[in-house]
Design an enzyme around this catalytic site. Structure first.
Site, PDB file in Angstrom:
ATOM      1  N   HIS A 176       0.852  -1.255   0.140  1.00 51.92           N
ATOM      2  CA  HIS A 176       0.035  -0.151   0.088  1.00 51.92           C
ATOM      3  C   HIS A 176       0.919   1.084   0.048  1.00 51.92           C
ATOM      4  CE1 HIS A 176      -2.462  -3.346   1.705  1.00 51.92           C
ATOM      5  NE2 HIS A 176      -3.388  -2.574   1.068  1.00 51.92           N
ATOM      6  N   LYS A 204      -1.552  -7.798  -4.629  1.00 57.77           N
ATOM      7  CA  LYS A 204      -2.186  -6.809  -4.394  1.00 57.77           C
ATOM      8  C   LYS A 204      -1.290  -5.524  -4.439  1.00 57.77           C
ATOM      9  CE  LYS A 204      -5.348  -4.601  -1.341  1.00 57.77           C
ATOM     10  NZ  LYS A 204      -6.026  -4.086  -0.008  1.00 57.77           N
ATOM     11  N   SER A 243     -25.197  12.604 -13.956  1.00 61.22           N
ATOM     12  CA  SER A 243     -24.808  12.170 -15.457  1.00 61.22           C
ATOM     13  C   SER A 243     -24.472  10.586 -15.644  1.00 61.22           C
ATOM     14  CB  SER A 243     -23.689  12.845 -16.260  1.00 61.22           C
ATOM     15  OG  SER A 243     -23.912  14.240 -16.583  1.00 61.22           O
ATOM     16  N   LYS A 282     -14.981  23.324 -20.374  1.00 64.99           N
ATOM     17  CA  LYS A 282     -15.500  23.432 -21.678  1.00 64.99           C
ATOM     18  C   LYS A 282     -14.504  23.953 -22.811  1.00 64.99           C
ATOM     19  CE  LYS A 282     -20.296  22.987 -19.910  1.00 64.99           C
ATOM     20  NZ  LYS A 282     -21.462  23.304 -20.211  1.00 64.99           N
ATOM     21  N   ASP A 340     -25.196  22.270 -25.183  1.00 61.56           N
ATOM     22  CA  ASP A 340     -25.863  23.072 -24.117  1.00 61.56           C
ATOM     23  C   ASP A 340     -26.926  23.741 -24.495  1.00 61.56           C
ATOM     24  OD1 ASP A 340     -24.344  21.774 -22.257  1.00 61.56           O
ATOM     25  OD2 ASP A 340     -22.718  23.488 -22.083  1.00 61.56           O
TER      26      ASP A 340
END
Length: 531
Positions: A144, A171, A268, A315, A353
């Site tokens: 880890h 792991k 979403s 955007k 949009d």
């Protein structure tokens, strides 16, 4: 390191019964402090649909190995993975090391299916078995890293070191500083020669936990309750199965998602994953917490990463990364949707949009007059847009298209002026908005995040000023009823929810992603259920 050319070992996946597309198991950690509570949690894990439980015995108070382990092994309704994590590896146990390892050996004798031993003590532990390892028990050797995610080469070397101890299962858990860190874990999983668990912790590592099913991970962890986790960024069993359709993710599943920052609030994934499932479309849709759009797209350049929605604040950055841009998106200066062309891998940007928002506003005003080629009810209206980012540009452009007289206001006045000049409109400083009312019956559209969760008491305009507007739209949809919309309604204005813009553009994006007609009622119902 990119994900453009990872060969997926489809043939290595043993597809289980019931139409599953992957063999990756869901493991639910049980973290109770008493044996009785652990048994309750084990039963809950089975009810929820987990495949096995991780028994975190380091969480038990007054742990008696001789007595407690037998109960936990024999009475668990699912296969068990016993973990007795010490504080030096991020766990709770800070007692004698020899006693800790003796408890793990006892769990093996009693018939535990798996036990987890840390790499740091793995050689010592294997020696202590003197070659008498019970055949039933598989040993997971784990590492880890709570600081970062090393390079692909370092992760590969670490996996080889773990394998060399005699581990049945490797792991490796690391920590995500950036969403691109998960790509190095996917590379490890795709090339692994032995069963491998590869997890990238933290919110930026969420995709590693879900897409482990695509890249052949041995298991992923899912919490019994949202938020009660054994490691940061862990989704719940319920979300893995119901929201992300985990059992249906296969090597050829197409990856979609919403790119933003922050992204935890996004609805979403609920909409698109439900719609994909109902349409029988082999795709998944993920929340993508992205810091750099260019880095994300360069890293995940494989043909299976195919479509994205864009939200605040990416955007404009998304537009710069496109190979081709739709003329409307180019005029707005921002995209809200990106598709990778299957033929040549080129990224195409669109802006949907304005279709969603303007359509919802027109509907609230009574709809266009006179059928096709008709006059919009926005024509001639004074249309005030708050914000000059991606959504602000879309609304200003959409208003202009419909014949409205556009006024832009923004915290940075220069940006407001720049946008207003592009749409032949006017700009005003944000601090003058309350006093701006040259006429009554104006239309107001808020495209900023002012009023969004968690700061729901904020509003971009005073209630007194709302008396001059006949309709108010707020692009925010968490919460649905923002303070702005509540006060607008109290002032006598019609209100249009951000959910309407969201839902209209979701229909368009679904069709772009899948090439199929959108299941409109299902999308509406799913949004109603999740807001």
């Amino acid at each position: 390191m990119t994900l453009s050319s990872i060969p997926l070992a489809t043939s290595d996946l043993q597809i289980a019964e019931g139409g599953r597309r992957n063999s990756t198991m869901i493991c639910a950690p049980v973290l109770a402090d008493s044996v009785d509570q652990m048994l309750v949690q084990m039963r809950k894990a089975k009810e929820l649909g987990a495949d096995l439980v991780e028994v975190r015995i380091d969480h038990l108070k007054n742990f008696s190995p001789q007595h407690d382990l037998e109960i936990l092994v024999k009475q668990c309704p699912l296969p068990t993975l016993f973990t007795y994590r010490p504080t030096w590896e991020g766990g709770q146990y800070d007692g004698d090391e020899a006693a800790r390892q003796a408890a793990q050996r006892r769990a093996m004798e009693l018939g535990a299916d798996y036990i987890d031993i840390e790499l740091k003590v793995a050689d010592e532990f294997f020696k202590s078995l003197h070659g008498n390892k019970p055949e039933k028990t598989k040993i997971v050797v784990s590492s880890h890293n709570y600081e970062n995610t090393p390079s692909a080469e370092e992760i590969g070397n670490l996996a080889a070191r773990i394998q060399a101890t005699g581990a049945d299962i490797v792991k490796i858990a690391t920590t995500a500083k950036d969403i691109t860190d998960s790509s190095r874990m996917f590379q490890l999983l795709a090339h692994a020669q032995v069963p491998t668990i590869g997890i990238v912790m933290g919110e930026r590592g969420l995709i590693s936990r879900i897409l482990s099913a695509k890249f052949g991970g041995f298991l992923t962890f899912g919490s019994l309750e949202a938020g009660v986790v054994s490691a940061p960024g862990q989704p719940s069993v319920k979300d893995l199965l119901d929201l992300y359709n985990f059992r249906q993710i296969g090597p050829d599943t197409k990856v979609h998602g919403v790119i933003g920052n922050p992204i935890g609030h996004s609805k979403s994934p609920h909409l698109y994953n439900a719609a994909f499932r109902s349409a029988g479309f082999n795709g998944i849709y993920l929340p993508l917490l992205v810091d750099s759009v260019a880095n994300f797209l360069n890293t995940y350049s494989s043909p299976d990463f195919v479509g994205y929605s864009y939200t605040i604040p990416h955007k404009e950055a998304g537009l710069k990364c496109c190979d081709e841009v739709d003329p409307i998106a180019k005029a707005i200066g921002a995209i809200s949707c990106m598709i990778r062309k299957p033929s040549d891998g080129k990224l195409i940007g669109y802006n949907v949009d304005y279709l969603g928002a303007i359509g919802a506003i027109e509907e609230a005003l009574g709809g266009p007059v006179g059928g096709n080629g008709s006059v919009s009810p926005l024509a001639g209206k004074l249309f005030v847009v708050i914000g000059a980012g991606g959504a602000g540009k879309a609304l200003a452009y959409g208003g202009k298209e419909k014949g409205a007289r556009v006024v832009v206001t923004n915290r940075t006045y220069e940006k407001a002026k720049e946008l207003a000049s592009k749409v032949g409109g006017e700009a005003i400083p944000l601090d003058q908005l309350d006093d701006f009312h040259p006429e009554g019956g104006m239309i107001l559209a808020n495209t900023t995040s002012v009023g969004m969760k968690p700061k729901t008491d904020a509003t971009p305009i005073s209630k007194k000023a709302l008396a001059h507007y006949s309709l108010v739209f707020d692009a925010i949809y968490t919460p649905k009823w923002t303070r702005l919309l509540q006060e607008a309604q109290e002032s006598g204005a019609k209100v249009v929810f951000g959910t309407e813009m969201f839902i209209n553009q979701a229909f368009v994006q679904f069709e772009r992603f899948t090439g199929q007609p959108a299941p409109k009622q299902l999308i509406r119902d799913t949004l109603a259920k999740n807001t």
